[in-house]
Design an enzyme around this catalytic site. Structure first.
Site, PDB file in Angstrom:
ATOM      1  N   LEU A  63       0.812  -1.224   0.000  1.00 32.72           N
ATOM      2  CA  LEU A  63       0.000   0.000   0.000  1.00 32.72           C
ATOM      3  C   LEU A  63       0.838   1.263   0.000  1.00 32.72           C
ATOM      4  CD1 LEU A  63      -2.562  -0.950   2.782  1.00 32.72           C
ATOM      5  CD2 LEU A  63      -2.983  -0.942   0.333  1.00 32.72           C
ATOM      6  N   GLY A  66       7.113   3.100   3.735  1.00 29.69           N
ATOM      7  CA  GLY A  66       7.415   3.837   4.956  1.00 29.69           C
ATOM      8  C   GLY A  66       8.901   4.074   5.090  1.00 29.69           C
ATOM      9  N   ASP A 199       3.660  15.472  11.900  1.00 29.38           N
ATOM     10  CA  ASP A 199       3.809  15.042  10.498  1.00 29.38           C
ATOM     11  C   ASP A 199       2.452  15.028   9.802  1.00 29.38           C
ATOM     12  OD1 ASP A 199       5.185  14.377   8.244  1.00 29.38           O
ATOM     13  OD2 ASP A 199       5.482  12.286   8.756  1.00 29.38           O
TER      14      ASP A 199
END
Ligand SMILES: Nc1ncnc2c1ncn2[C@@H]1O[C@H](COP(=O)(O)OP(=O)(O)OP(=O)(O)O)[C@@H](O)[C@H]1O
Length: 628
Positions: A63, A66, A199
Site C-alpha cells: 500500500l 514507509g 507530520d
C-alpha cells in the site's frame, strides 16, 4: 550464581513491546529496587508478547512505502478481516529497533479516538522470503535473516493524498468541510492528550470504507510539556520545552520551524492542517519549497513577508534573515475562487505566520465557515475504489495514456513561433526562489525530509533528503542549517537556483475524468541574531491575557517580551530523531538493543508521564474481531 549476577541477569529482561496475553508476576530487584518481569524464551514465538505472523496473518498488496519498511494490505486468517500491516525490519544480527517505530507503537497504544488510527497488535516474523507467504508453513529462520515486526492496523481504503490524486474523485464543499472537521476532531483529541503529531500531511490522513477519517503515522509524534490547549487562547500548547525543529515533511512545515524555532507548540500541526485545507482545492501540496530555505520563501510568497507587528518573535529566530524579504502575499487571489470570506478567514487563521495567533483545533472547529451553507456532509461518501499513495503512479499513467489519445497538435503554421525569449530561463530572484509564472512545475510527491537527518559535527541537524521510491529527485544538498544561515549571501543575491523538478510528476489533473459516472459508494449513509526576549515570562504568562481566537491584530505587547527566558527547559526526553534513510544513505540509524532472547529494550525513551490507558487484550477470535 551470586546475588549480583542474578540481579544483573534479571534486569536484562525488564522491557517488552507488544501485547501481553498472560500477565507474568512482577518481581523486584533487590539491589536497585526496580520492578521487572522475567521473560521466558518461547520455542515458537521468538519475541515475548507478540503474536507470530505465520498462521495468523497473510500479506497481500503493498500500500505504501514507509521510512523503515513497507505498508501492506493483509488478512487476519482467523477472522478473515482485512488489515494493514506496517512492517519494520530489524537486523537479526544487530538486534536493533528503530526509535520512530517504537515511539509510534508507544503513543498509538495510548490513544483511542474515532479519528485516530488504532493499533490492533504487534506481530513478529522472519520475512516472507525466508519463511514463505502462505501462512501455512512455520517460519524456518536462517542464521542471518532479518526480523520483521508488523504493526497491525485496521485497513483503510484510502488516504487523502490518493483521493486528491484520483482524477475520478471530485470533492464538493460539503465533503471538504466534513474532512476538515474530522481532521480537527482527531487533532484536537491528540493535542488534548498532550501529544504533537508533527507530520500532518495528506498521505497520513486515512479514510475507511465508512468515510471515517483517521490520523495515522505517529513516527514523529511526541508528548509536550505545559498546559493543553484552551478554547480562550489562540496559539498552541507545549511551549515550555525545547524540541528538535527538523520535523514535519517540508511542504507542510510551519514557518516557525522553517525559521529554526525550537520552542514550538501544537500550532505546528495546525499549520499542517491549513496546508491540507488548501490542498483539498488545488489537489496538490500548496507550498512546495524545493529546499528548506526555499520553503520559507514559498510561504512568505503566499502569505506576505511578516512585519515586526505581524510576527514579533520572528526576528529573534535563527532564520530571521528570511523576514527581510519583501513579498506581498497572494492568498486571497489564489484561494478566493474556491472560498467565501469565512473560508478565507479560516484558511488565513490556520496559515497564520505567528504561531501564537494561529487557531487551535478547538477554536477552528467552531469557526463560522462550518455553519455557513453548504454545511458539512454528515458522512463522507467515496467511490468504491482504493486510493493510496501507491496508486498515484497508476493515476499518472492513466492520465498519460488518455493524453496520448488526444487529437494531434495543431500544424506548425498555426503555432506561435518560438523566440529566444521563449527559451526557459532560470528565474532571477533577488531574495531567493520564487514560484511565479516562470518557475518550473514543482514535484507533487512531498519530500520526506524530517525523518532523515543527521547531526553535523556541531550538533546542528542537517537534513538528508530521503527520496521515496517514486519521488522525484530533489537535491537537498544545500541545507538550512542555521549555522550556515549566518552567512548573509544565502539569503541575499547569490541564491542557488532550485533543482529542476521532474515535469512528469507535476500535477496534471484532467478534468475530463470528473465526468465519469461514479460507481458504488462507500459510506454508512450516502546571521547576527539578536538575543531573543523571552516569550515565557513565567510558565503561563502567555495565558495572561485572553485573546479573541479569530483576531489577527497584535496582542503581544505583554510581559512575555520583558521577562527573560527561564533557565534551560531543554526536554530531557527529546531524543534526536536520527533515522535511517530509505535509500540506505549515509545516516545513522537509531536503534535500540534487544536482549539476548529477542525481546526489545526500550531503554532510550523515558516512560511517558501520562497514565496508560487500559488496552483491550484479544484472547480469542471474537475479541480480535471486536478490535478490527
Ligand atoms: N491502516 C492503513 N490502511 C491502509 N493504508 C495504509 C494504512 N497505514 C498506512 N497506509 C498507507 O501507507 C502509506 C505510508 O504509511 P505511513 O505514513 O504510516 O508510513 P511511514 O513509514 O510513516 O511513511 P512516511 O515515512 O512516508 O511518513 C500511507 O500513506 C497509506 O497510503
Amino acid at each position: 550464581m551470586s546475588s549480583e549476577e542474578t540481579a544483573l541477569k534479571k534486569t536484562d529482561f525488564k522491557y517488552k513491546i507488544g501485547k501481553v496475553k498472560q500477565t507474568p508476576p512482577v518481581l523486584q530487584d533487590k539491589n536497585t529496587g526496580l520492578e521487572y518481569i522475567e521473560l521466558k524464551p518461547r520455542a515458537n514465538e521468538r519475541v515475548y508478547g507478540c503474536t507470530v505472523f505465520q498462521g495468523h496473518y497473510k500479506e497481500d498488496k503493498k500500500l505504501g512505502q514507509g521510512t523503515f519498511g513497507e505498508v501492506y494490505r493483509g488478512v487476519h486468517l482467523e477472522t478473515q478481516r482485512q488489515v494493514a500491516m506496517k512492517r519494520t525490519l530489524v537486523k537479526a544480527e544487530k538486534d536493533l529497533f528503530p526509535i520512530t517505530a517504537q515511539r509510534e507503537i508507544t503513543i498509538l497504544r495510548k490513544l483511542s479516538h474515532k479519528n485516530v488510527i488504532k493499533l490492533i497488535e504487534m506481530v513478529y516474523d522472519y520475512p516472507p522470503s525466508a519463511s514463505g507467504t502462505n501462512g501455512s508453513s512455520p517460519a524456518t529462520p536462517t542464521v542471518n535473516s532479518t526480523k520483521s515486526f508488523y504493526m497491525i492496523l485496521p485497513y483503510m481504503v484510502a488516504d487523502l493524498s490518493g483521493i486528491l490524486h484520483n482524477p475520478r474523485i471530485k470533492l464538493e464543499m460539503a465533503a471538504i468541510k466534513n474532512i476538515l472537521l474530522q481532521i480537527l476532531e482527531g487533532i484536537n483529541y491528540i493535542h488534548c492528550q498532550k501529544y504533537m503529531h508533527r507530520d500532518i500531511k495528506t498521505a497520513n490522513l486515512l479514510i475507511d470504507h465508512k468515510g471515517v477519517l483517521k490520523i495515522a503515522d505517529f513516527g514523529l509524534a511526541r508528548n509536550y510539556y505545559g498546559a493543553p490547549p484552551n478554547l480562550k487562547f489562540p496559539g498552541g500548547a507545549g511551549v515550555d520545552a525545547k524540541y528538535t525543529s527538523v520535523v514535519v515533511t517540508r511542504w507542510y512545515r510551519a514557518p516557525e520551524l522553517v525559521l529554526g524555532d525550537k520552542h514550538y507548540t501544537t500550532a505546528v500541526d495546525m499549520w499542517g492542517i491549513g496546508c491540507v485545507f488548501g490542498e483539498l482545492f488545488e489537489k496538490k501540496p500548496i507550498l512546495q519549497g524545493q529546499t528548506d530555505i526555499d520553503q520559507g520563501h514559498v510561504i512568505f510568497k503566499l502569505l506576505g513577508t511578516p512585519s515586526a507587528e505581524d510576527w514579533k518573535l520572528a526576528r529573534y529566530l535563527p532564520g530571521a534573515e528570511l523576514t527581510r524579504t519583501n513579498y506581498t502575499g497572494n492568498i486571497k487571489e489564489r484561494f478566493g475562487k474556491h472560498l467565501t470570506e469565512a473560508g478565507l478567514d479560516l484558511l488565513g487563521n490556520l496559515l497564520c505566520l505567528d504561531p501564537y495567533r494561529r487557531l487551535t483545533a478547538m477554536s477552528a472547529k467552531k469557526h463560522p465557515f462550518f455553519t455557513e451553507e453548504p454545511v458539512a456532509a454528515p458522512t463522507l461518501q467515496l467511490p468504491c475504489e482504493e486510493c493510496h499513495e501507491a496508486d498515484i503512479k497508476r493515476y499518472k499513467e492513466e492520465q498519460n495514456k488518455s493524453a496520448s489519445q488526444l487529437p494531434p497538435p495543431a500544424p506548425q503554421g498555426h503555432m506561435i513561433e518560438k523566440t529566444q525569449n521563449a527559451v526557459p530561463q532560470i528565474p532571477k530572484r533577488p531574495n531567493g526562489p520564487t514560484t511565479g509564472p516562470n518557475s518550473k512545475p514543482p514535484p507533487t510527491r512531498p519530500p520526506t525530509g524530517p525523518r532523515a537527518f543527521v547531526e553535523n559535527k556541531r550538533g546542528v541537524p542537517r537534513s538528508a533528503q530521503s527520496p521515496a521510491t517514486n519521488a522525484p529527485p530533489i537535491k537537498s544538498a544545500k541545507l538550512s542549517t542555521y549555522s550556515e544561515q549566518s552567512r548573509p549571501s544565502r539569503y541575499s543575491g547569490s541564491y542557488n537556483a532550485p533543482e529542476k523538478a521532474n515535469p512528469n510528476t507535476a500535477a496534471r489533473i484532467d478534468t475530463r475524468y470528473n465526468s465519469i459516472p461514479k460507481k458504488r459508494y462507500y459510506g454508512g449513509l450516502p546571521s547576527n541574531v539578536p538575543e531573543a526576549p523571552s516569550r515565557f515570562g513565567s510558565q503561563n504568562s502567555r495565558y495572561g491575557q485572553p485573546r479573541d481566537a479569530f483576531s489577527r491584530t497584535s496582542q503581544y505587547s505583554d510581559s512575555r517580551f520583558s521577562n527573560s527566558r527561564p533557565p534551560a527547559t531543554t526536554n530531557p526526553n527529546e531524543t534526536p530523531l536520527r533515522t535511517q534513510r530509505r535509500d540506505g544513505g549515509n545516516t545513522h540509524p537509531v536503534h535500540q538493543p534487544s536482549s539476548a532472547n529477542g525481546s526489545i529494550h526500550t531503554a532510550t525513551e523515558k516512560p511517558e508521564t501520562h497514565s496508560l490507558q487500559p488496552r483491550q487484550n484479544a484472547k480469542n477470535s471474537e475479541d480480535i474481531a471486536n478490535l478490527y
